[in-house]
Design an enzyme around this catalytic site. Sequence first.
Site, PDB file in Angstrom:
ATOM      1  CB  ALA A  68      -0.884  -0.026   1.229  1.00 34.17           C
ATOM      2  N   GLY A 111       0.697  -5.003   1.084  1.00 36.07           N
ATOM      3  CA  GLY A 111      -0.508  -5.114   0.264  1.00 36.07           C
ATOM      4  C   GLY A 111      -0.231  -5.744  -1.093  1.00 36.07           C
ATOM      5  CD  GLU A 114      -2.193  -7.765   3.164  1.00 35.93           C
ATOM      6  OE1 GLU A 114      -1.923  -6.573   2.878  1.00 35.93           O
ATOM      7  OE2 GLU A 114      -2.800  -8.089   4.192  1.00 35.93           O
ATOM      8  CD  GLU A 134       1.714  -5.453   5.780  1.00 40.42           C
ATOM      9  OE1 GLU A 134       2.531  -6.349   6.058  1.00 40.42           O
ATOM     10  OE2 GLU A 134       0.957  -5.525   4.802  1.00 40.42           O
TER      11      GLU A 134
END
Length: 260
Positions: A68, A111, A114, A134
């Site tokens: 992200a 992300g 993911e 993260e």
Amino acid sequence: SQYKYILSEKVGNQKNVGLVTLNRPKALNALCDGLINELSNAINKFEKDETVSAIVITGSEKAFAAGADIKEMLNQTYSANITGGLLEEWDTVSKCKKPIIAAVNGYALGGGCELAIMCDIIYAGETAKFGQPEVIIGTIPGAGGTQRIARSCGKSFAMEVCLTGNQFTAQEAFNRGLVSKIFQPDKVVEEAIKLGERISQHSQIIIQLCKESVNNAFETGLAQGLKFEKKQFYGTFATEDRKEGMTAFVEKRQPNFSNK
Ligand code: HXC
């Protein structure tokens, strides 16, 4: 192209595979809101397009996606996460009824990791690097990392990945069952497209029932999953394509599916 952060095209001999290339090279394909909105839009379009039977998502050789967008998240607040429905747009990929293949090279972090795991199948380049970093920046995975890695690879590996933030190799991801095949980096996209074309040869309605059934394995207990699978199996007998497939076998010819 109508997009700023991605490229979207139909590929393969029959142009029946939708290819989305994440294209934000300066930020290693960091998944900013704009990129996710475009990805979601492209997936929705392919989902509605009857000529498209499978979808491939890829990045560059340097990065599938480095996570992200940290710069975008920096000043985000808890209340804005709730009112703005942060990450809701990400569900388009996991909810898509058509098969999605992730073709991963380079970094698939946070992300990005993911997003790859959300896809149905991962093909990876030998030098791909996965990870859920993260915790290093004071947060935790938020798009399925703690859940899908645990279900696919078991508790110990999921804990190690999520609690350390350490990267892991394509070989390790393969050994853990997260990745189904590994290729030379320059072959990954081509092989993913071939895989999409192979899937496209089958009845699309049957493929949809089959994908839904495998996904059930991640959502229910075994007894319920088996029951669901049996209903789906029974359901194939309500289609013309089931009859056509079996007839073609008996008549020693190729099936001609109508997706009905
Ligand atoms: C914003 C990013 C970014 C990210 C890289 N960049 N990752 N920008 N968000 N996630 C930008 C850098 O700021 C830099 O731009 C440019 O991309 C190149 O990155 P470098 O760090 O200079 O490249 P390199 O030294 O090769 O290192 C590559 C890297 C590193 C190891 C991938 O960039 C990195 O650690 N990135 C962050 C990985 C991460 O923590 N991801 C998880 C994010 S949290 P500028 O212009 O500054 O030079 C997350 C939460 C998920 O994903 C929750 C649900 C979605």
